[in-house]
Design a protein around this motif. Sequence first.
Motif, PDB file in Angstrom:
ATOM      1  N   UNK A 381       0.189  -1.625  -0.056  1.00  0.00           N
ATOM      2  CA  UNK A 381      -0.289  -0.074  -0.007  1.00  0.00           C
ATOM      3  C   UNK A 381       0.923   1.249   0.260  1.00  0.00           C
ATOM      4  N   UNK A 382       1.708   1.611   0.673  1.00  0.00           N
ATOM      5  CA  UNK A 382       2.904   2.111   0.993  1.00  0.00           C
ATOM      6  C   UNK A 382       3.008   2.890  -0.757  1.00  0.00           C
ATOM      7  N   UNK A 383       4.500   1.562  -0.930  1.00  0.00           N
ATOM      8  CA  UNK A 383       4.968   1.676  -2.178  1.00  0.00           C
ATOM      9  C   UNK A 383       3.809   1.442  -3.716  1.00  0.00           C
ATOM     10  N   UNK A 384       2.261   1.503  -3.959  1.00  0.00           N
ATOM     11  CA  UNK A 384       2.148   1.992  -4.162  1.00  0.00           C
ATOM     12  C   UNK A 384       1.448   3.487  -4.175  1.00  0.00           C
ATOM     13  N   UNK A 385       1.103   3.654  -2.941  1.00  0.00           N
ATOM     14  CA  UNK A 385       0.630   4.945  -2.760  1.00  0.00           C
ATOM     15  C   UNK A 385       2.639   5.741  -3.594  1.00  0.00           C
ATOM     16  N   UNK A 386       2.934   5.354  -2.708  1.00  0.00           N
ATOM     17  CA  UNK A 386       4.194   7.003  -3.092  1.00  0.00           C
ATOM     18  C   UNK A 386       4.852   6.773  -5.023  1.00  0.00           C
ATOM     19  N   UNK A 387       4.457   5.260  -5.471  1.00  0.00           N
ATOM     20  CA  UNK A 387       4.397   5.205  -6.544  1.00  0.00           C
ATOM     21  C   UNK A 387       3.875   5.962  -7.732  1.00  0.00           C
ATOM     22  N   UNK A 388       2.619   5.530  -6.907  1.00  0.00           N
ATOM     23  CA  UNK A 388       1.467   6.418  -8.167  1.00  0.00           C
ATOM     24  C   UNK A 388       1.185   8.099  -7.815  1.00  0.00           C
ATOM     25  N   UNK A 389       1.298   8.375  -6.627  1.00  0.00           N
ATOM     26  CA  UNK A 389       1.367  10.303  -6.518  1.00  0.00           C
ATOM     27  C   UNK A 389       2.825  10.614  -7.012  1.00  0.00           C
ATOM     28  N   UNK A 390       3.754   9.994  -7.488  1.00  0.00           N
ATOM     29  CA  UNK A 390       4.986  10.548  -8.180  1.00  0.00           C
ATOM     30  C   UNK A 390       4.530  10.695  -9.440  1.00  0.00           C
TER      31      UNK A 390
END
Length: 581
Positions: A381-390
Amino acid sequence: MPLASARPLARPFRLDGRLALKLFVLTILGVLVAAPLLRILFETLDPDAIVAWSDVTSGRLSRNLLWLPLGNTLILGVGVACGCVLIGGFLAWLVVMTDVPFRRTIGLMATLPFMIPSFATALAWGSLFRNSRVGGQTGFLEGLGFAVPDWLAWGMVPTLIVLIAHYYSLAFTVIAAALATVNSDLVEAAQIAGAKRGRILMGIVLPVALPAVIAGASLTFAGAVSNFAAPALLGLPVRMQTMATRLYGLIEVGQTARGYVIAILLIVVSALFLWLGNKVISGRRSYATITGKGGRAKRFDLGPARLPLFGAAAIICLLTTVVPVAILIASSLAPSSSALFSSWTLHYWTGASDPSIAQGQVGIFSNPFIVSATGLTMALGVAVAVTTTIIGLIVAFVLARDGKGLLAGTINQISFLPLLVPGIAFGAAYIALFGAPIGPFPALYGTFVLLLIAGTAYLLPFSVQTGRAVIQQVSGDLDESARMTGAGFLRRLTAITVPLASRGLAAGGLIVFVKIMRDLSLVVLLFTPTMPVLSVLAYRYASEGFTQFANAITVVILVISIAATLLANQLQAKSQPWLKS
Protein backbone atom coordinates in the motif's frame (compact mmCIF):
# COMPACT_ATOMS: atom_id res chain seq x y z
CA MET A 1 42.86 29.32 -52.04
CA PRO A 2 39.24 28.04 -52.43
CA LEU A 3 36.55 30.21 -51.06
CA ALA A 4 34.82 29.00 -47.94
CA SER A 5 31.36 27.59 -48.46
CA ALA A 6 28.58 30.10 -47.99
CA ARG A 7 26.24 27.47 -46.52
CA PRO A 8 25.56 27.92 -42.80
CA LEU A 9 26.73 25.18 -40.50
CA ALA A 10 23.96 22.72 -39.59
CA ARG A 11 22.79 23.13 -36.01
CA PRO A 12 22.74 20.01 -33.85
CA PHE A 13 19.26 18.70 -33.20
CA ARG A 14 18.01 19.63 -29.71
CA LEU A 15 14.84 18.19 -28.30
CA ASP A 16 12.60 20.79 -26.69
CA GLY A 17 12.38 20.25 -22.93
CA ARG A 18 8.58 20.18 -22.83
CA LEU A 19 8.41 17.79 -25.77
CA ALA A 20 10.97 15.52 -24.13
CA LEU A 21 8.94 15.49 -20.92
CA LYS A 22 5.77 14.57 -22.82
CA LEU A 23 7.55 11.75 -24.64
CA PHE A 24 8.94 10.48 -21.32
CA VAL A 25 5.49 10.50 -19.72
CA LEU A 26 3.93 8.84 -22.77
CA THR A 27 6.55 6.07 -22.60
CA ILE A 28 5.79 5.39 -18.92
CA LEU A 29 2.06 5.27 -19.58
CA GLY A 30 2.62 3.05 -22.60
CA VAL A 31 4.50 0.50 -20.51
CA LEU A 32 2.16 0.65 -17.49
CA VAL A 33 -1.24 0.88 -19.19
CA ALA A 34 -1.28 0.43 -22.96
CA ALA A 35 1.22 -2.46 -23.28
CA PRO A 36 -0.60 -4.92 -20.94
CA LEU A 37 -3.95 -4.25 -22.61
CA LEU A 38 -2.49 -4.66 -26.11
CA ARG A 39 -0.68 -7.82 -25.03
CA ILE A 40 -3.87 -9.44 -23.80
CA LEU A 41 -5.45 -8.72 -27.19
CA PHE A 42 -2.47 -10.06 -29.15
CA GLU A 43 -2.43 -13.22 -27.00
CA THR A 44 -5.93 -14.08 -28.24
CA LEU A 45 -4.99 -13.35 -31.87
CA ASP A 46 -2.08 -15.80 -31.86
CA PRO A 47 -2.71 -18.61 -34.40
CA ASP A 48 -2.62 -21.20 -31.63
CA ALA A 49 -5.04 -19.25 -29.44
CA ILE A 50 -7.47 -17.60 -31.86
CA VAL A 51 -9.76 -20.63 -31.65
CA ALA A 52 -10.52 -19.43 -28.10
CA TRP A 53 -12.77 -16.74 -29.59
CA SER A 54 -15.03 -19.27 -31.25
CA ASP A 55 -14.92 -21.53 -28.18
CA VAL A 56 -16.12 -18.70 -25.97
CA THR A 57 -18.63 -17.02 -28.29
CA SER A 58 -20.14 -19.83 -30.37
CA GLY A 59 -18.70 -23.21 -29.37
CA ARG A 60 -20.59 -25.97 -27.64
CA LEU A 61 -19.39 -24.63 -24.27
CA SER A 62 -20.18 -20.99 -25.06
CA ARG A 63 -23.42 -21.04 -23.08
CA ASN A 64 -21.54 -21.80 -19.87
CA LEU A 65 -18.37 -19.91 -20.78
CA LEU A 66 -19.97 -16.64 -21.90
CA TRP A 67 -23.70 -16.29 -22.33
CA LEU A 68 -24.93 -17.34 -18.88
CA PRO A 69 -22.16 -15.37 -17.08
CA LEU A 70 -22.84 -12.39 -19.37
CA GLY A 71 -26.57 -12.50 -18.58
CA ASN A 72 -25.87 -12.65 -14.84
CA THR A 73 -23.35 -9.83 -15.16
CA LEU A 74 -25.80 -7.56 -16.98
CA ILE A 75 -28.57 -8.33 -14.47
CA LEU A 76 -26.21 -7.39 -11.65
CA GLY A 77 -25.01 -4.25 -13.44
CA VAL A 78 -28.45 -2.91 -14.29
CA GLY A 79 -29.95 -3.93 -10.95
CA VAL A 80 -27.14 -2.35 -8.95
CA ALA A 81 -27.22 0.84 -11.04
CA CYS A 82 -30.98 1.25 -10.51
CA GLY A 83 -30.80 0.43 -6.81
CA CYS A 84 -27.86 2.74 -6.17
CA VAL A 85 -29.46 5.66 -8.00
CA LEU A 86 -32.71 5.21 -6.07
CA ILE A 87 -31.08 4.92 -2.65
CA GLY A 88 -28.23 7.37 -3.29
CA GLY A 89 -30.57 9.87 -4.93
CA PHE A 90 -33.10 9.59 -2.08
CA LEU A 91 -30.43 10.23 0.56
CA ALA A 92 -28.87 13.06 -1.48
CA TRP A 93 -32.26 14.75 -1.85
CA LEU A 94 -32.91 14.44 1.88
CA VAL A 95 -29.50 15.79 2.88
CA VAL A 96 -29.25 18.63 0.37
CA MET A 97 -32.79 19.85 -0.22
CA THR A 98 -34.92 19.09 2.83
CA ASP A 99 -35.12 19.97 6.52
CA VAL A 100 -34.64 16.35 7.64
CA PRO A 101 -33.04 16.12 11.12
CA PHE A 102 -29.35 15.24 11.48
CA ARG A 103 -28.56 15.99 7.84
CA ARG A 104 -24.82 16.13 8.46
CA THR A 105 -24.80 12.75 10.17
CA ILE A 106 -26.79 11.16 7.35
CA GLY A 107 -24.48 12.74 4.77
CA LEU A 108 -21.39 11.44 6.54
CA MET A 109 -22.76 7.92 7.01
CA ALA A 110 -23.92 7.75 3.39
CA THR A 111 -20.31 8.14 2.24
CA LEU A 112 -18.95 5.35 4.48
CA PRO A 113 -20.17 2.12 2.79
CA PHE A 114 -17.73 2.49 -0.10
CA MET A 115 -14.97 2.47 2.52
CA ILE A 116 -16.01 -1.05 3.51
CA PRO A 117 -14.74 -3.71 1.06
CA SER A 118 -17.51 -5.52 -0.80
CA PHE A 119 -16.15 -8.87 0.40
CA ALA A 120 -16.59 -7.61 4.00
CA THR A 121 -20.28 -6.94 3.39
CA ALA A 122 -20.60 -10.32 1.63
CA LEU A 123 -18.99 -12.09 4.59
CA ALA A 124 -21.33 -10.28 6.99
CA TRP A 125 -24.31 -11.37 4.87
CA GLY A 126 -23.14 -14.97 5.03
CA SER A 127 -22.75 -14.79 8.80
CA LEU A 128 -26.41 -13.76 9.05
CA PHE A 129 -28.20 -15.62 6.27
CA ARG A 130 -26.07 -18.63 5.36
CA ASN A 131 -28.09 -21.86 5.32
CA SER A 132 -27.09 -25.51 5.14
CA ARG A 133 -27.42 -25.93 1.36
CA VAL A 134 -23.67 -26.06 0.72
CA GLY A 135 -22.61 -27.49 4.05
CA GLY A 136 -20.34 -26.00 6.67
CA GLN A 137 -21.40 -23.48 9.30
CA THR A 138 -24.89 -22.01 9.13
CA GLY A 139 -25.72 -18.37 9.75
CA PHE A 140 -27.12 -16.61 12.78
CA LEU A 141 -30.75 -16.64 11.62
CA GLU A 142 -30.76 -20.37 10.97
CA GLY A 143 -29.16 -20.84 14.37
CA LEU A 144 -32.16 -19.07 15.88
CA GLY A 145 -34.48 -21.57 14.20
CA PHE A 146 -35.49 -19.61 11.09
CA ALA A 147 -35.52 -21.50 7.79
CA VAL A 148 -33.58 -19.22 5.45
CA PRO A 149 -34.60 -19.87 1.82
CA ASP A 150 -31.89 -20.61 -0.73
CA TRP A 151 -32.67 -17.51 -2.80
CA LEU A 152 -31.93 -15.30 0.24
CA ALA A 153 -28.78 -17.16 1.30
CA TRP A 154 -27.13 -17.65 -2.10
CA GLY A 155 -27.15 -16.44 -5.66
CA MET A 156 -28.46 -13.36 -7.40
CA VAL A 157 -30.58 -11.70 -4.69
CA PRO A 158 -27.95 -11.50 -1.92
CA THR A 159 -25.28 -10.50 -4.45
CA LEU A 160 -27.48 -7.66 -5.68
CA ILE A 161 -28.20 -6.46 -2.16
CA VAL A 162 -24.55 -6.58 -1.11
CA LEU A 163 -23.36 -4.68 -4.21
CA ILE A 164 -26.07 -2.02 -3.86
CA ALA A 165 -25.11 -1.58 -0.20
CA HIS A 166 -21.48 -1.17 -1.26
CA TYR A 167 -21.82 1.12 -4.28
CA TYR A 168 -24.71 3.47 -3.46
CA SER A 169 -22.20 5.82 -1.84
CA LEU A 170 -20.87 6.62 -5.32
CA ALA A 171 -24.30 7.65 -6.55
CA PHE A 172 -24.96 9.64 -3.37
CA THR A 173 -21.73 11.63 -3.67
CA VAL A 174 -22.24 12.50 -7.33
CA ILE A 175 -25.95 13.39 -7.03
CA ALA A 176 -25.50 15.35 -3.80
CA ALA A 177 -22.83 17.51 -5.41
CA ALA A 178 -25.19 18.25 -8.33
CA LEU A 179 -28.17 19.04 -6.11
CA ALA A 180 -26.03 21.48 -4.13
CA THR A 181 -25.81 23.66 -7.29
CA VAL A 182 -29.59 24.02 -7.69
CA ASN A 183 -30.43 27.72 -7.45
CA SER A 184 -32.66 28.25 -4.44
CA ASP A 185 -34.25 31.27 -6.15
CA LEU A 186 -35.74 28.96 -8.79
CA VAL A 187 -37.28 26.73 -6.15
CA GLU A 188 -38.63 29.69 -4.20
CA ALA A 189 -40.06 31.29 -7.34
CA ALA A 190 -41.83 28.06 -8.23
CA GLN A 191 -43.28 27.82 -4.73
CA ILE A 192 -44.56 31.41 -4.90
CA ALA A 193 -46.14 30.59 -8.26
CA GLY A 194 -48.05 27.78 -6.58
CA ALA A 195 -46.12 24.81 -7.98
CA LYS A 196 -46.45 21.67 -5.91
CA ARG A 197 -43.50 19.68 -4.61
CA GLY A 198 -43.79 17.01 -7.28
CA ARG A 199 -43.82 19.60 -10.05
CA ILE A 200 -40.76 21.36 -8.60
CA LEU A 201 -38.95 18.07 -8.24
CA MET A 202 -39.68 16.93 -11.80
CA GLY A 203 -39.45 20.31 -13.50
CA ILE A 204 -36.49 21.95 -11.77
CA VAL A 205 -34.52 19.59 -9.59
CA LEU A 206 -34.48 16.50 -11.83
CA PRO A 207 -33.30 18.26 -15.04
CA VAL A 208 -30.40 19.79 -13.13
CA ALA A 209 -29.48 16.51 -11.42
CA LEU A 210 -30.04 14.22 -14.44
CA PRO A 211 -26.40 14.28 -15.64
CA ALA A 212 -25.30 13.31 -12.13
CA VAL A 213 -27.93 10.56 -12.01
CA ILE A 214 -26.64 9.12 -15.28
CA ALA A 215 -23.03 9.44 -14.12
CA GLY A 216 -23.88 7.68 -10.88
CA ALA A 217 -25.64 4.90 -12.78
CA SER A 218 -22.66 4.48 -15.12
CA LEU A 219 -20.13 4.31 -12.29
CA THR A 220 -22.13 1.85 -10.23
CA PHE A 221 -22.85 -0.33 -13.28
CA ALA A 222 -19.14 -0.49 -14.10
CA GLY A 223 -18.31 -1.31 -10.49
CA ALA A 224 -20.92 -4.07 -10.29
CA VAL A 225 -19.99 -5.86 -13.53
CA SER A 226 -16.30 -5.90 -12.55
CA ASN A 227 -16.83 -6.94 -8.92
CA PHE A 228 -15.38 -10.33 -8.11
CA ALA A 229 -15.74 -10.69 -4.34
CA ALA A 230 -19.51 -10.65 -3.82
CA PRO A 231 -20.47 -13.04 -6.67
CA ALA A 232 -17.56 -15.33 -5.75
CA LEU A 233 -18.58 -15.62 -2.09
CA LEU A 234 -22.36 -15.66 -2.56
CA GLY A 235 -22.77 -17.03 -6.09
CA LEU A 236 -20.05 -19.58 -6.78
CA PRO A 237 -21.19 -22.00 -4.02
CA VAL A 238 -24.44 -22.43 -6.00
CA ARG A 239 -22.69 -22.24 -9.41
CA MET A 240 -23.87 -18.73 -10.28
CA GLN A 241 -21.14 -17.40 -12.55
CA THR A 242 -20.46 -13.84 -13.65
CA MET A 243 -17.87 -12.78 -16.22
CA ALA A 244 -15.47 -11.84 -13.41
CA THR A 245 -15.75 -15.19 -11.64
CA ARG A 246 -15.60 -17.08 -14.95
CA LEU A 247 -12.42 -15.19 -15.89
CA TYR A 248 -10.85 -16.10 -12.54
CA GLY A 249 -11.78 -19.76 -12.91
CA LEU A 250 -10.39 -20.05 -16.43
CA ILE A 251 -7.06 -18.47 -15.50
CA GLU A 252 -6.81 -20.62 -12.37
CA VAL A 253 -7.17 -23.87 -14.33
CA GLY A 254 -4.70 -22.79 -17.02
CA GLN A 255 -7.16 -21.95 -19.84
CA THR A 256 -5.51 -18.57 -20.29
CA ALA A 257 -6.57 -17.91 -23.90
CA ARG A 258 -10.25 -18.35 -23.06
CA GLY A 259 -9.74 -16.29 -19.93
CA TYR A 260 -8.19 -13.44 -21.93
CA VAL A 261 -11.16 -13.48 -24.33
CA ILE A 262 -13.52 -13.14 -21.36
CA ALA A 263 -11.34 -10.31 -20.04
CA ILE A 264 -11.55 -8.41 -23.33
CA LEU A 265 -15.32 -8.86 -23.50
CA LEU A 266 -15.65 -7.71 -19.88
CA ILE A 267 -13.68 -4.56 -20.70
CA VAL A 268 -15.95 -3.93 -23.70
CA VAL A 269 -19.13 -4.31 -21.61
CA SER A 270 -17.87 -1.94 -18.91
CA ALA A 271 -16.50 0.63 -21.36
CA LEU A 272 -19.62 0.54 -23.54
CA PHE A 273 -21.94 1.41 -20.66
CA LEU A 274 -19.66 4.24 -19.47
CA TRP A 275 -19.49 5.57 -23.05
CA LEU A 276 -23.27 5.47 -23.39
CA GLY A 277 -23.62 7.37 -20.13
CA ASN A 278 -21.20 10.05 -21.30
CA LYS A 279 -22.98 10.20 -24.66
CA VAL A 280 -26.34 10.80 -23.01
CA ILE A 281 -24.89 13.51 -20.78
CA SER A 282 -23.05 15.30 -23.62
CA GLY A 283 -26.15 15.19 -25.82
CA ARG A 284 -28.44 16.92 -23.32
CA ARG A 285 -29.39 20.53 -23.12
CA SER A 286 -27.57 22.37 -20.36
CA TYR A 287 -29.33 24.29 -17.62
CA ALA A 288 -27.68 27.39 -16.15
CA THR A 289 -28.50 27.54 -12.46
CA ILE A 290 -25.61 29.55 -11.00
CA THR A 291 -26.30 33.24 -11.40
CA GLY A 292 -23.41 34.76 -9.48
CA LYS A 293 -25.67 36.14 -6.76
CA GLY A 294 -25.32 34.88 -3.23
CA GLY A 295 -28.37 33.09 -1.98
CA ARG A 296 -29.61 31.26 1.04
CA ALA A 297 -30.38 27.59 0.90
CA LYS A 298 -34.06 26.88 0.37
CA ARG A 299 -35.08 23.51 1.74
CA PHE A 300 -38.33 21.64 1.36
CA ASP A 301 -40.44 21.53 4.51
CA LEU A 302 -41.18 17.83 4.97
CA GLY A 303 -43.92 18.45 7.50
CA PRO A 304 -45.32 15.28 9.09
CA ALA A 305 -43.09 13.12 6.85
CA ARG A 306 -39.96 14.57 8.47
CA LEU A 307 -39.47 11.89 11.13
CA PRO A 308 -40.53 8.88 9.00
CA LEU A 309 -38.13 9.90 6.23
CA PHE A 310 -35.36 10.40 8.77
CA GLY A 311 -36.10 6.95 10.15
CA ALA A 312 -35.85 5.41 6.65
CA ALA A 313 -32.54 7.17 5.99
CA ALA A 314 -31.16 6.15 9.39
CA ILE A 315 -32.09 2.51 8.82
CA ILE A 316 -30.37 2.48 5.40
CA CYS A 317 -27.21 4.04 6.82
CA LEU A 318 -27.07 1.78 9.86
CA LEU A 319 -27.68 -1.40 7.85
CA THR A 320 -24.91 -0.58 5.39
CA THR A 321 -22.26 0.76 7.80
CA VAL A 322 -22.62 -0.19 11.45
CA VAL A 323 -24.35 -3.57 11.11
CA PRO A 324 -21.84 -5.25 8.72
CA VAL A 325 -18.87 -4.16 10.83
CA ALA A 326 -20.55 -5.27 14.07
CA ILE A 327 -21.40 -8.68 12.56
CA LEU A 328 -17.82 -9.16 11.32
CA ILE A 329 -16.39 -8.35 14.75
CA ALA A 330 -18.89 -10.64 16.51
CA SER A 331 -18.27 -13.46 14.03
CA SER A 332 -14.50 -13.21 14.53
CA LEU A 333 -15.07 -13.81 18.27
CA ALA A 334 -17.86 -16.40 18.20
CA PRO A 335 -17.13 -20.12 17.91
CA SER A 336 -19.92 -20.42 15.33
CA SER A 337 -21.83 -18.05 13.06
CA SER A 338 -25.06 -19.62 14.30
CA ALA A 339 -24.28 -18.25 17.79
CA LEU A 340 -22.82 -14.83 17.07
CA PHE A 341 -23.30 -13.26 20.47
CA SER A 342 -22.39 -16.03 22.90
CA SER A 343 -19.25 -17.81 24.15
CA TRP A 344 -16.91 -15.25 22.60
CA THR A 345 -13.25 -16.20 22.43
CA LEU A 346 -10.02 -14.60 21.21
CA HIS A 347 -8.83 -17.90 19.77
CA TYR A 348 -9.29 -16.77 16.17
CA TRP A 349 -7.17 -13.72 16.91
CA THR A 350 -4.41 -14.90 19.24
CA GLY A 351 -5.06 -18.58 20.06
CA ALA A 352 -2.55 -21.43 19.78
CA SER A 353 -3.20 -24.55 17.75
CA ASP A 354 -6.04 -26.69 19.10
CA PRO A 355 -7.06 -29.79 17.11
CA SER A 356 -10.65 -29.43 18.35
CA ILE A 357 -11.02 -25.91 16.89
CA ALA A 358 -10.83 -25.05 13.17
CA GLN A 359 -8.69 -28.09 12.33
CA GLY A 360 -5.86 -26.83 14.51
CA GLN A 361 -5.52 -23.40 12.86
CA VAL A 362 -3.81 -20.82 15.08
CA GLY A 363 -5.15 -17.27 15.56
CA ILE A 364 -4.28 -14.71 12.92
CA PHE A 365 -1.82 -12.83 15.14
CA SER A 366 -0.16 -16.14 16.09
CA ASN A 367 0.18 -17.19 12.46
CA PRO A 368 3.56 -16.03 11.04
CA PHE A 369 2.19 -16.30 7.50
CA ILE A 370 -0.67 -13.87 8.21
CA VAL A 371 1.58 -11.52 10.19
CA SER A 372 3.95 -11.51 7.23
CA ALA A 373 1.02 -10.92 4.85
CA THR A 374 -0.06 -7.93 6.98
CA GLY A 375 3.38 -6.36 6.72
CA LEU A 376 3.58 -7.14 3.00
CA THR A 377 0.12 -5.67 2.31
CA MET A 378 0.94 -2.47 4.18
CA ALA A 379 4.29 -2.23 2.39
CA LEU A 380 2.49 -2.71 -0.91
CA GLY A 381 0.00 0.00 0.00
CA VAL A 382 2.76 2.47 0.90
CA ALA A 383 4.84 1.62 -2.17
CA VAL A 384 1.87 1.93 -4.55
CA ALA A 385 0.82 5.19 -2.89
CA VAL A 386 4.32 6.66 -3.34
CA THR A 387 4.90 5.52 -6.93
CA THR A 388 1.38 6.40 -8.03
CA THR A 389 1.62 9.85 -6.45
CA ILE A 390 4.97 10.57 -8.13
CA ILE A 391 3.89 9.39 -11.59
CA GLY A 392 0.45 10.98 -11.22
CA LEU A 393 2.01 14.30 -10.23
CA ILE A 394 4.32 14.30 -13.26
CA VAL A 395 1.43 13.43 -15.59
CA ALA A 396 -0.79 16.07 -13.99
CA PHE A 397 2.01 18.65 -14.26
CA VAL A 398 2.33 18.02 -17.99
CA LEU A 399 -1.44 18.22 -18.52
CA ALA A 400 -1.93 21.29 -16.33
CA ARG A 401 1.02 23.34 -17.60
CA ASP A 402 1.09 22.31 -21.27
CA GLY A 403 -2.10 20.37 -21.95
CA LYS A 404 -2.59 21.25 -25.62
CA GLY A 405 -1.73 19.22 -28.68
CA LEU A 406 -1.94 15.63 -29.82
CA LEU A 407 0.65 14.29 -27.37
CA ALA A 408 -1.07 15.87 -24.36
CA GLY A 409 -4.44 14.54 -25.51
CA THR A 410 -3.00 11.03 -25.89
CA ILE A 411 -1.43 11.24 -22.42
CA ASN A 412 -4.75 12.35 -20.95
CA GLN A 413 -6.67 9.49 -22.59
CA ILE A 414 -4.20 6.77 -21.61
CA SER A 415 -3.84 8.01 -18.03
CA PHE A 416 -7.58 7.57 -17.43
CA LEU A 417 -7.93 4.34 -19.42
CA PRO A 418 -7.69 2.09 -16.31
CA LEU A 419 -11.04 3.50 -15.16
CA LEU A 420 -12.65 1.58 -18.03
CA VAL A 421 -10.89 -1.70 -17.20
CA PRO A 422 -12.29 -4.00 -14.49
CA GLY A 423 -9.70 -4.89 -11.88
CA ILE A 424 -9.68 -8.62 -12.57
CA ALA A 425 -9.25 -7.99 -16.31
CA PHE A 426 -6.37 -5.64 -15.54
CA GLY A 427 -4.75 -8.36 -13.45
CA ALA A 428 -5.14 -10.80 -16.33
CA ALA A 429 -3.49 -8.29 -18.68
CA TYR A 430 -0.48 -8.04 -16.37
CA ILE A 431 -0.16 -11.82 -16.25
CA ALA A 432 -0.24 -11.87 -20.06
CA LEU A 433 2.54 -9.28 -20.32
CA PHE A 434 4.80 -10.05 -17.37
CA GLY A 435 3.98 -13.70 -16.66
CA ALA A 436 6.79 -14.81 -19.00
CA PRO A 437 10.31 -13.45 -19.58
CA ILE A 438 10.64 -10.46 -21.91
CA GLY A 439 14.05 -10.48 -23.56
CA PRO A 440 16.67 -10.20 -20.83
CA PHE A 441 14.05 -9.43 -18.18
CA PRO A 442 12.79 -12.35 -16.08
CA ALA A 443 9.14 -13.22 -15.50
CA LEU A 444 7.66 -11.10 -12.72
CA TYR A 445 4.79 -13.40 -11.74
CA GLY A 446 4.91 -14.08 -8.01
CA THR A 447 7.07 -11.04 -7.22
CA PHE A 448 6.45 -7.86 -5.27
CA VAL A 449 7.42 -5.84 -8.35
CA LEU A 450 4.46 -7.18 -10.34
CA LEU A 451 2.01 -6.30 -7.55
CA LEU A 452 3.60 -2.84 -7.32
CA ILE A 453 3.48 -1.91 -11.00
CA ALA A 454 0.00 -3.42 -11.50
CA GLY A 455 -1.36 -1.49 -8.51
CA THR A 456 0.37 1.69 -9.68
CA ALA A 457 -1.07 1.46 -13.18
CA TYR A 458 -4.57 0.52 -12.01
CA LEU A 459 -4.85 3.39 -9.51
CA LEU A 460 -3.05 5.97 -11.64
CA PRO A 461 -6.26 7.85 -12.64
CA PHE A 462 -6.95 8.73 -9.00
CA SER A 463 -3.48 10.20 -8.45
CA VAL A 464 -3.61 12.08 -11.77
CA GLN A 465 -6.93 13.62 -10.76
CA THR A 466 -5.55 14.53 -7.33
CA GLY A 467 -2.40 15.93 -8.92
CA ARG A 468 -4.35 18.13 -11.31
CA ALA A 469 -6.46 19.46 -8.46
CA VAL A 470 -3.48 20.43 -6.33
CA ILE A 471 -1.40 21.82 -9.22
CA GLN A 472 -4.26 24.10 -10.22
CA GLN A 473 -3.97 25.64 -6.76
CA VAL A 474 -0.34 26.60 -7.44
CA SER A 475 -0.04 29.65 -9.69
CA GLY A 476 1.54 28.94 -13.05
CA ASP A 477 3.41 32.25 -12.77
CA LEU A 478 5.64 30.73 -10.08
CA ASP A 479 6.59 27.85 -12.34
CA GLU A 480 7.11 30.15 -15.34
CA SER A 481 9.33 32.51 -13.35
CA ALA A 482 11.47 29.65 -12.15
CA ARG A 483 11.73 28.28 -15.69
CA MET A 484 12.90 31.65 -17.04
CA THR A 485 15.68 31.73 -14.44
CA GLY A 486 16.95 28.39 -15.74
CA ALA A 487 15.40 25.97 -13.23
CA GLY A 488 14.83 22.55 -14.73
CA PHE A 489 11.64 20.52 -14.52
CA LEU A 490 12.65 18.43 -11.50
CA ARG A 491 13.94 21.51 -9.68
CA ARG A 492 10.67 23.37 -10.24
CA LEU A 493 8.62 20.36 -9.26
CA THR A 494 10.47 19.61 -6.01
CA ALA A 495 11.14 23.21 -4.93
CA ILE A 496 7.80 24.82 -5.80
CA THR A 497 4.94 22.46 -6.60
CA VAL A 498 5.52 19.67 -4.07
CA PRO A 499 6.03 21.89 -0.98
CA LEU A 500 2.98 24.02 -1.77
CA ALA A 501 0.75 21.03 -2.57
CA SER A 502 2.11 18.56 -0.01
CA ARG A 503 -1.09 18.21 2.03
CA GLY A 504 -3.23 17.50 -1.02
CA LEU A 505 -0.68 15.03 -2.38
CA ALA A 506 -0.50 13.25 0.98
CA ALA A 507 -4.29 12.98 1.09
CA GLY A 508 -4.36 11.57 -2.44
CA GLY A 509 -1.64 9.07 -1.54
CA LEU A 510 -3.63 7.89 1.47
CA ILE A 511 -6.69 7.34 -0.72
CA VAL A 512 -4.61 5.16 -3.05
CA PHE A 513 -3.24 3.30 0.00
CA VAL A 514 -6.79 2.52 1.15
CA LYS A 515 -7.87 1.34 -2.29
CA ILE A 516 -5.00 -1.12 -2.71
CA MET A 517 -5.38 -2.36 0.88
CA ARG A 518 -8.98 -3.44 0.36
CA ASP A 519 -8.83 -4.38 -3.32
CA LEU A 520 -9.51 -7.99 -4.22
CA SER A 521 -10.39 -7.96 -7.92
CA LEU A 522 -6.97 -6.71 -9.07
CA VAL A 523 -4.77 -8.89 -6.86
CA VAL A 524 -6.75 -12.14 -6.79
CA LEU A 525 -5.06 -13.37 -10.00
CA LEU A 526 -1.63 -12.02 -8.98
CA PHE A 527 -1.66 -13.74 -5.58
CA THR A 528 0.96 -16.41 -4.86
CA PRO A 529 1.98 -18.07 -1.57
CA THR A 530 5.26 -16.16 -1.75
CA MET A 531 3.42 -12.83 -2.05
CA PRO A 532 0.37 -13.13 0.24
CA VAL A 533 -2.07 -10.21 0.36
CA LEU A 534 -4.60 -9.82 3.16
CA SER A 535 -7.69 -9.40 0.97
CA VAL A 536 -6.95 -12.62 -0.94
CA LEU A 537 -6.20 -14.49 2.30
CA ALA A 538 -9.59 -13.41 3.66
CA TYR A 539 -11.25 -14.70 0.48
CA ARG A 540 -9.34 -18.00 0.60
CA TYR A 541 -10.24 -18.59 4.25
CA ALA A 542 -13.91 -17.82 3.54
CA SER A 543 -14.07 -20.11 0.50
CA GLU A 544 -12.51 -22.95 2.53
CA GLY A 545 -15.04 -22.58 5.35
CA PHE A 546 -12.87 -20.84 7.98
CA THR A 547 -15.32 -17.96 8.40
CA GLN A 548 -14.00 -16.61 11.70
CA PHE A 549 -10.46 -16.26 10.38
CA ALA A 550 -11.71 -14.57 7.21
CA ASN A 551 -13.76 -12.10 9.23
CA ALA A 552 -10.88 -11.38 11.61
CA ILE A 553 -8.55 -10.59 8.69
CA THR A 554 -11.27 -8.41 7.17
CA VAL A 555 -11.62 -6.46 10.44
CA VAL A 556 -7.87 -5.78 10.33
CA ILE A 557 -8.23 -4.44 6.77
CA LEU A 558 -11.19 -2.29 7.86
CA VAL A 559 -9.34 -0.76 10.81
CA ILE A 560 -6.34 0.16 8.67
CA SER A 561 -8.53 1.48 5.84
CA ILE A 562 -10.79 3.57 8.07
CA ALA A 563 -7.84 5.08 9.94
CA ALA A 564 -6.12 6.02 6.67
CA THR A 565 -9.35 7.42 5.20
CA LEU A 566 -10.02 9.61 8.23
CA LEU A 567 -6.45 10.92 8.05
CA ALA A 568 -6.88 11.62 4.33
CA ASN A 569 -10.10 13.54 4.97
CA GLN A 570 -8.36 15.53 7.68
CA LEU A 571 -5.52 16.46 5.33
CA GLN A 572 -7.73 17.13 2.36
CA ALA A 573 -10.28 19.17 4.29
CA LYS A 574 -12.70 19.02 1.38
CA SER A 575 -15.62 21.36 1.32
CA GLN A 576 -18.88 19.42 1.22
CA PRO A 577 -21.59 21.96 0.51
CA TRP A 578 -24.44 19.56 1.23
CA LEU A 579 -23.21 19.21 4.83
CA LYS A 580 -23.37 22.95 5.44
CA SER A 581 -26.35 24.75 6.75
